[in-house]
Design a protein around this motif. Structure first.
Motif, short mmCIF file in Angstrom:
data_model
loop_
_atom_site.label_atom_id
_atom_site.label_comp_id
_atom_site.label_asym_id
_atom_site.label_seq_id
_atom_site.Cartn_x
_atom_site.Cartn_y
_atom_site.Cartn_z
N VAL A 1 6.07 -18.72 17.84
CA VAL A 1 6.15 -19.69 18.88
C VAL A 1 6.53 -19.46 20.20
CG1 VAL A 1 4.59 -21.26 19.83
CG2 VAL A 1 3.70 -20.18 17.16
N TYR A 2 6.05 -19.02 20.90
CA TYR A 2 7.04 -19.90 22.47
C TYR A 2 6.09 -20.92 23.51
CZ TYR A 2 10.17 -15.64 20.37
OH TYR A 2 10.86 -15.00 20.05
N ASP A 3 7.08 -20.97 24.31
CA ASP A 3 6.53 -22.34 25.32
C ASP A 3 6.48 -21.30 26.52
OD1 ASP A 3 6.20 -24.30 23.24
OD2 ASP A 3 8.43 -24.47 23.79
N TYR A 4 5.23 -21.62 27.30
CA TYR A 4 5.56 -20.94 28.51
C TYR A 4 4.92 -22.09 29.44
CZ TYR A 4 5.76 -16.28 25.68
OH TYR A 4 5.96 -15.42 25.21
N ALA A 5 5.33 -21.90 30.69
CA ALA A 5 4.65 -22.41 31.75
C ALA A 5 3.74 -21.72 33.36
CB ALA A 5 6.34 -23.40 32.28
N CYS A 6 2.96 -22.28 33.20
CA CYS A 6 2.32 -21.45 34.16
C CYS A 6 2.06 -22.75 35.19
CB CYS A 6 0.07 -21.75 33.91
SG CYS A 6 -0.89 -20.40 35.02
N ASP A 7 1.86 -21.94 36.57
CA ASP A 7 2.48 -22.63 37.81
C ASP A 7 1.06 -23.84 37.55
OD1 ASP A 7 4.50 -21.92 37.57
OD2 ASP A 7 4.28 -20.48 39.06
N ASP A 8 -0.13 -22.92 37.69
CA ASP A 8 -1.72 -24.19 37.66
C ASP A 8 -2.57 -24.84 36.24
OD1 ASP A 8 -1.02 -22.50 40.19
OD2 ASP A 8 -2.73 -20.88 39.74
N CYS A 9 -1.46 -24.02 35.66
CA CYS A 9 -1.96 -24.32 34.68
C CYS A 9 -1.86 -25.84 33.72
CB CYS A 9 -3.48 -23.78 33.29
SG CYS A 9 -4.40 -22.82 34.66
N GLY A 10 -0.34 -25.78 33.88
CA GLY A 10 0.92 -26.59 33.02
C GLY A 10 1.15 -25.29 31.60
N THR A 11 2.26 -25.69 31.26
CA THR A 11 2.88 -25.75 29.81
C THR A 11 1.69 -24.69 28.64
OG1 THR A 11 3.07 -27.86 29.33
CG2 THR A 11 4.74 -26.76 30.23
N PHE A 12 2.22 -24.00 28.01
CA PHE A 12 1.25 -23.59 26.63
C PHE A 12 2.14 -22.66 25.48
CE2 PHE A 12 0.78 -19.94 29.52
CZ PHE A 12 0.90 -18.69 28.74
N THR A 13 1.54 -22.59 24.33
CA THR A 13 2.36 -22.03 23.73
C THR A 13 1.76 -20.91 23.44
OG1 THR A 13 1.41 -23.40 21.90
CG2 THR A 13 3.11 -23.89 22.69
N ALA A 14 2.83 -19.75 22.84
CA ALA A 14 1.90 -18.56 22.04
C ALA A 14 2.70 -18.18 21.36
CB ALA A 14 1.63 -18.26 23.79
N LEU A 15 1.94 -17.20 20.53
CA LEU A 15 2.40 -16.50 19.02
C LEU A 15 2.88 -15.18 19.50
CD1 LEU A 15 2.92 -16.94 16.10
CD2 LEU A 15 0.39 -16.58 15.48
N ARG A 16 4.04 -14.69 19.72
CA ARG A 16 4.29 -13.14 20.31
C ARG A 16 5.35 -13.03 19.29
NH1 ARG A 16 3.62 -12.60 26.07
NH2 ARG A 16 5.05 -10.46 25.47
N PRO A 17 5.13 -11.80 19.28
CA PRO A 17 6.13 -10.75 18.51
C PRO A 17 7.95 -10.80 19.11
CG PRO A 17 5.10 -8.95 19.57
CD PRO A 17 4.43 -10.92 20.00
N MET A 18 8.74 -11.23 18.32
CA MET A 18 10.46 -11.39 18.92
C MET A 18 10.71 -10.43 19.56
SD MET A 18 12.19 -12.51 15.16
CE MET A 18 13.33 -12.96 16.32
N SER A 19 9.95 -9.19 19.48
CA SER A 19 10.81 -8.05 21.05
C SER A 19 10.15 -8.33 22.24
CB SER A 19 9.92 -6.87 20.36
OG SER A 19 8.71 -6.70 20.29
#
Length: 105
Positions: free
Chosen positions: A3-21
């Motif tokens: 699970v990685y953390d991402y920051a959207c400029d408009d909506c804020g932070t969120f987490t997403a389940l992504r492959p390691m690649s």
């Protein structure tokens, strides 16, 4: 998958389940769909343990794969040696006038 953390400029932070690649690639925001870069919000947690616990875990792991037979015990090992074991005291010694078959309170 991590699970990685991402920051959207408009909506804020969120987490997403992504492959390691895809750890370094931006992810689409689930609310607005814009591409958001990955951010580090918290430091990664490291699993550490003290040396006594690490040795015990290694011993348990080793014994599950390569169990020792009772024939491999050496003289003086902890399970065969009587060194350090106390003999139970006799009731007659601790209570000379008491009846040894009675349990005291």
């Amino acid at each position: 998958m991590p699970v990685y953390d991402y920051a959207c400029d408009d909506c804020g932070t969120f987490t997403a389940l992504r492959p390691m690649s895809a750890f370094d690639q931006p992810c689409g925001c689930p609310d607005c769909g814009a591409q958001a870069p990955r951010v580090m919000l918290v430091a990664p947690a490291l699993a550490t343990m003290n040396s006594a616990r690490r040795i015990a875990a290694a011993t348990n792991e080793r014994s599950s794969n390569e169990p020792k037979s009772s024939k491999s015990h050496a003289p003086g090992c902890g399970c065969c040696s009587s060194r350090g074991l106390k003999q139970p005291s006799s009731a007659a010694k601790s209570f000379p006038k008491a009846r040894p078959w009675m349990i005291s309170h």
